[in-house]
Scaffold this motif. Sequence first.
Motif, PDB file in Angstrom:
ATOM      1  N   MET A   1       0.918  -1.343   0.026  1.00 37.54           N
ATOM      2  CA  MET A   1       0.095  -0.011  -0.130  1.00 37.54           C
ATOM      3  C   MET A   1       1.007   1.235  -0.001  1.00 37.54           C
ATOM      4  O   MET A   1       1.943   1.413   0.441  1.00 37.54           O
ATOM      5  CB  MET A   1      -1.035  -0.212   1.228  1.00 37.54           C
ATOM      6  N   LYS A   2       0.656   1.951  -0.802  1.00 31.74           N
ATOM      7  CA  LYS A   2       1.352   3.306  -1.046  1.00 31.74           C
ATOM      8  C   LYS A   2       0.618   4.444  -0.118  1.00 31.74           C
ATOM      9  O   LYS A   2      -0.666   4.901  -0.475  1.00 31.74           O
ATOM     10  CB  LYS A   2       1.420   3.731  -2.201  1.00 31.74           C
ATOM     11  N   LEU A   3       1.073   5.144   0.781  1.00 35.54           N
ATOM     12  CA  LEU A   3       0.199   6.137   1.517  1.00 35.54           C
ATOM     13  C   LEU A   3       0.311   7.556   0.916  1.00 35.54           C
ATOM     14  O   LEU A   3       1.472   7.745   0.351  1.00 35.54           O
ATOM     15  CB  LEU A   3       0.858   6.350   3.128  1.00 35.54           C
ATOM     16  N   LYS A   4      -0.782   8.302   0.894  1.00 37.20           N
ATOM     17  CA  LYS A   4      -0.593   9.525   0.225  1.00 37.20           C
ATOM     18  C   LYS A   4      -1.175  10.535   1.099  1.00 37.20           C
ATOM     19  O   LYS A   4      -2.339  10.432   1.773  1.00 37.20           O
ATOM     20  CB  LYS A   4      -1.661   9.554  -0.854  1.00 37.20           C
ATOM     21  N   LYS A   5      -0.459  11.678   1.433  1.00 40.70           N
ATOM     22  CA  LYS A   5      -0.615  12.591   2.441  1.00 40.70           C
ATOM     23  C   LYS A   5      -2.101  13.422   1.955  1.00 40.70           C
ATOM     24  O   LYS A   5      -2.270  13.455   0.700  1.00 40.70           O
ATOM     25  CB  LYS A   5       0.365  13.801   2.445  1.00 40.70           C
ATOM     26  N   ILE A   6      -2.493  13.709   2.871  1.00 39.94           N
ATOM     27  CA  ILE A   6      -3.942  14.640   2.649  1.00 39.94           C
ATOM     28  C   ILE A   6      -3.787  16.100   2.537  1.00 39.94           C
ATOM     29  O   ILE A   6      -2.807  16.656   3.128  1.00 39.94           O
ATOM     30  CB  ILE A   6      -5.097  14.211   3.653  1.00 39.94           C
ATOM     31  N   SER A   7      -4.747  16.655   2.129  1.00 43.35           N
ATOM     32  CA  SER A   7      -4.719  18.249   2.096  1.00 43.35           C
ATOM     33  C   SER A   7      -5.819  18.609   3.320  1.00 43.35           C
ATOM     34  O   SER A   7      -6.868  18.311   3.240  1.00 43.35           O
ATOM     35  CB  SER A   7      -5.315  18.650   0.994  1.00 43.35           C
ATOM     36  N   TYR A   8      -5.234  19.356   4.317  1.00 42.04           N
ATOM     37  CA  TYR A   8      -5.848  19.839   5.463  1.00 42.04           C
ATOM     38  C   TYR A   8      -7.147  20.563   4.936  1.00 42.04           C
ATOM     39  O   TYR A   8      -8.283  20.406   5.337  1.00 42.04           O
ATOM     40  CB  TYR A   8      -5.214  20.627   6.480  1.00 42.04           C
ATOM     41  N   SER A   9      -6.949  21.281   3.896  1.00 39.14           N
ATOM     42  CA  SER A   9      -8.207  22.382   3.179  1.00 39.14           C
ATOM     43  C   SER A   9      -9.155  21.493   2.991  1.00 39.14           C
ATOM     44  O   SER A   9     -10.377  21.983   2.829  1.00 39.14           O
ATOM     45  CB  SER A   9      -7.522  23.201   2.449  1.00 39.14           C
ATOM     46  N   LYS A  10      -9.070  20.192   2.625  1.00 33.62           N
ATOM     47  CA  LYS A  10     -10.202  19.411   2.070  1.00 33.62           C
ATOM     48  C   LYS A  10     -10.616  18.555   2.934  1.00 33.62           C
ATOM     49  O   LYS A  10     -11.916  18.140   2.657  1.00 33.62           O
ATOM     50  CB  LYS A  10      -9.524  18.580   0.780  1.00 33.62           C
TER      51      LYS A  10
END
Length: 132
Positions: A1-10
């Motif tokens: 699994m590849k982790l992807k950072k999230i966008s706080y603004s979303k």
Amino acid sequence: MKLKKISYSKLNSRQRENYNFQKIAAKLADYGFNAVRLSDDWQGADAVAIHVDQKTFLKVQVKGRFSFDKKYIGKNIWIAFHDKDTDTYYLYNHDRLLKKLPDVFRYVSRKGSRNTPHISAEHRRVLEEYKF
């Protein structure tokens, strides 16, 4: 699994609250505290933080910005927030810091609360000792 950072603004408001708590809890751990999220505010706190010395106990209100509120006065609440402008975390005793800022105290006394996403240079100087 590849982790992807999230966008706080979303994130929605509940997701932001969870995100902010996790970031603050991680920072508190660096200083020997175990933070426990409360399912419902208790005496004004979102969380309690217990130090490894087993003597220090903080009632913590996690905020997304620099904040004061009349409802926290006299409750020994510690405010924790992340200043996104400088990527700095702060933890301050609500009442002690409020006494150091007469302009904010007057405003809170009249209006009930005050918060800002951008901290003035004067307030940043006062906050310096509360960085963590």
